[in-house]
Design an enzyme around this catalytic site. Sequence first.
Site, mmCIF file in Angstrom:
data_model
loop_
_atom_site.group_PDB
_atom_site.id
_atom_site.type_symbol
_atom_site.label_atom_id
_atom_site.label_comp_id
_atom_site.label_asym_id
_atom_site.label_seq_id
_atom_site.Cartn_x
_atom_site.Cartn_y
_atom_site.Cartn_z
ATOM 1 N N ASP A 32 -2.444 3.346 -2.460
ATOM 2 C CA ASP A 32 -2.051 4.686 -2.013
ATOM 3 C C ASP A 32 -1.430 5.368 -3.231
ATOM 4 O OD1 ASP A 32 -1.380 6.917 -0.669
ATOM 5 O OD2 ASP A 32 -0.139 5.949 0.859
ATOM 6 N N HIS A 54 -7.766 8.293 6.593
ATOM 7 C CA HIS A 54 -7.334 9.138 7.711
ATOM 8 C C HIS A 54 -8.602 9.753 8.276
ATOM 9 C CE1 HIS A 54 -3.889 9.435 4.882
ATOM 10 N NE2 HIS A 54 -3.125 9.489 5.952
ATOM 11 N N GLU A 83 5.355 0.549 1.543
ATOM 12 C CA GLU A 83 4.889 1.262 0.340
ATOM 13 C C GLU A 83 6.022 1.348 -0.680
ATOM 14 O OE1 GLU A 83 2.435 4.693 0.911
ATOM 15 O OE2 GLU A 83 3.403 5.767 -0.724
ATOM 16 N N GLU A 93 4.339 2.595 8.900
ATOM 17 C CA GLU A 93 4.607 2.705 7.460
ATOM 18 C C GLU A 93 5.909 3.474 7.264
ATOM 19 O OE1 GLU A 93 1.230 3.936 5.043
ATOM 20 O OE2 GLU A 93 2.601 4.963 3.698
ATOM 21 N N ASP A 111 -9.706 12.746 6.371
ATOM 22 C CA ASP A 111 -10.220 12.580 4.994
ATOM 23 C C ASP A 111 -11.718 12.391 5.019
ATOM 24 O OD1 ASP A 111 -7.536 12.044 4.332
ATOM 25 O OD2 ASP A 111 -7.887 9.873 4.431
ATOM 26 N N ASP A 125 1.181 -0.738 0.755
ATOM 27 C CA ASP A 125 0.629 0.402 0.028
ATOM 28 C C ASP A 125 1.167 0.301 -1.388
ATOM 29 O OD1 ASP A 125 -0.876 1.369 2.089
ATOM 30 O OD2 ASP A 125 0.097 3.330 2.182
ATOM 31 N N ASP A 131 3.693 8.687 -5.973
ATOM 32 C CA ASP A 131 2.484 7.878 -5.710
ATOM 33 C C ASP A 131 1.722 7.536 -6.987
ATOM 34 O OD1 ASP A 131 2.880 7.796 -2.984
ATOM 35 O OD2 ASP A 131 1.423 9.370 -2.517
ATOM 36 N N ASP A 156 7.843 11.530 -3.741
ATOM 37 C CA ASP A 156 6.829 10.490 -3.600
ATOM 38 C C ASP A 156 5.714 10.764 -4.604
ATOM 39 O OD1 ASP A 156 5.630 8.331 -2.384
ATOM 40 O OD2 ASP A 156 4.907 9.433 -0.646
ATOM 41 N N HIS A 170 7.997 4.619 -1.099
ATOM 42 C CA HIS A 170 8.804 4.923 0.083
ATOM 43 C C HIS A 170 10.066 4.064 0.085
ATOM 44 C CE1 HIS A 170 4.953 6.301 2.421
ATOM 45 N NE2 HIS A 170 5.106 6.903 1.257
#
Length: 435
Positions: free
Chosen positions: A337, A99, A266, A230, A102, A294, A307, A305, A269
């Site tokens: 991710d 991003h 992802e 996404e 980031d 992802d 992750d 989430d 998700h």
Amino acid sequence: MNYFDCDKIQYEGQNSKNPLAFKHYNPDELIDGKAMKDHLRFAGAYWHVMRNDLSDPFGAGTAHMPWDDGSNSVENALNRVDVFFEFLEKTGIEFYCWHDRDIAPELNNLKESHAALDAVVAKLKSKQEETGVKLLWGTACLFSHPRYAHGGATSPSADVFAYAGAQVKKAMEATKELDGLGYTFWGGREGYSTLLNTNMKRELDHLAAFFHMAVDHAKKIGFDGPFYIEPKPREPSTHQYDSDAAACLNFLREYDLTDHFKLNIETNHATLAGHTMEHELTVSANAGMLGSIDANRGDTLVGWDTDQFPTDIHLATQVMLVVLKMGGLTTGGLNFDAKRRRESHDPIDLIHAHIGGMDAFARGLKIAAAIREDGRLANFVDERYNSFDNNIGARIEAGQCSFEDLEAHAFANGEPTLSSGRQEMLENLINDFLQ
Ligand code: XLS
Ligand code: NI
Ligand code: NI
């Protein structure tokens, strides 16, 4: 530089007991005539590797980041680039994603933030040239700053919409500057929490207008990679407009955007949407719209989430079955991710985490290739539909039948007989490959 206490991770084979070695990921090993690394196209996520301090809603970050001085300065951002490339070099990961916020800080105003981004992009560009690492995709963070509380491209404020557009314009240009292969939109705040204050139709029209502007700008700057949407059903918004693959495809078709977009699917998700990952991948691939992945996993006991790193071999196998079936990823890849648990606070835990994900996907790839080579699974599915291969079935598929024809067939044929779906037998078949 040596922030990660290890040498470059090597493939040592299944019998190795070294936790800092690959047991299955052997980058140049050929699977179906293609190197593993080209099948898998692993990417590191800048936000998790460099920016995730492992804080949660109940407590401060726990991650040790000895390279980070904690400031919001461009200098700190530039230092992180070196550390990130040390990480990529040691894990052998050849792609990455970011991003805008980031990699570079958001400063006092948009102009200063743009300049900060330019400075970091210049450094990323030289690191890419030095190492051969490629940018898989870039994206703009339209969800962290309070101005996006009501959304970016779906904000009720035209000023916020414009700000979001300016940010995406710049992030697209940075992606182009770094020869990025794709550009992602994850609509973190593109949704709503109550219809009492929301004009859904207007917000969706605005989102489509925003994407059309992105398409036009891509043409203007010569960015020819795909855009990815996404899907995610909730968190942070109660209702997300991009809730799952089918909803995204419908949106793209309704607003005539399918030529320019694909989906980035992802795992966590998919499960939040009440689907399996293989369902979401298959919906996307069937539409010719599976662009990138992802790679992570959720926790069956926790409803958000999480992750986590994708260490589930069965899951990796399912993913790779879909990827191989569609002929492989082209512009996309497997982007981690994923974040460490907050108890895993050492820099070396980042290395362990990625080794685990890479090895799991290497196994998933090998197993999926073996299942396809064996052919029994695909044959079973083909045979299950063989009544559509000729006679009435073939005419139905060819669009040559009316309800009258079906009625005549049903009268003549009597009560149909069914074959077993053999789900358990097929589950056993998959397990036979998971040794
Ligand atoms: C958050 C998303 C995000 C996107 C990029 O849940 O997965 O990390 O991948 O904005
Ligand atoms: Ni993601
Ligand atoms: Ni996510």
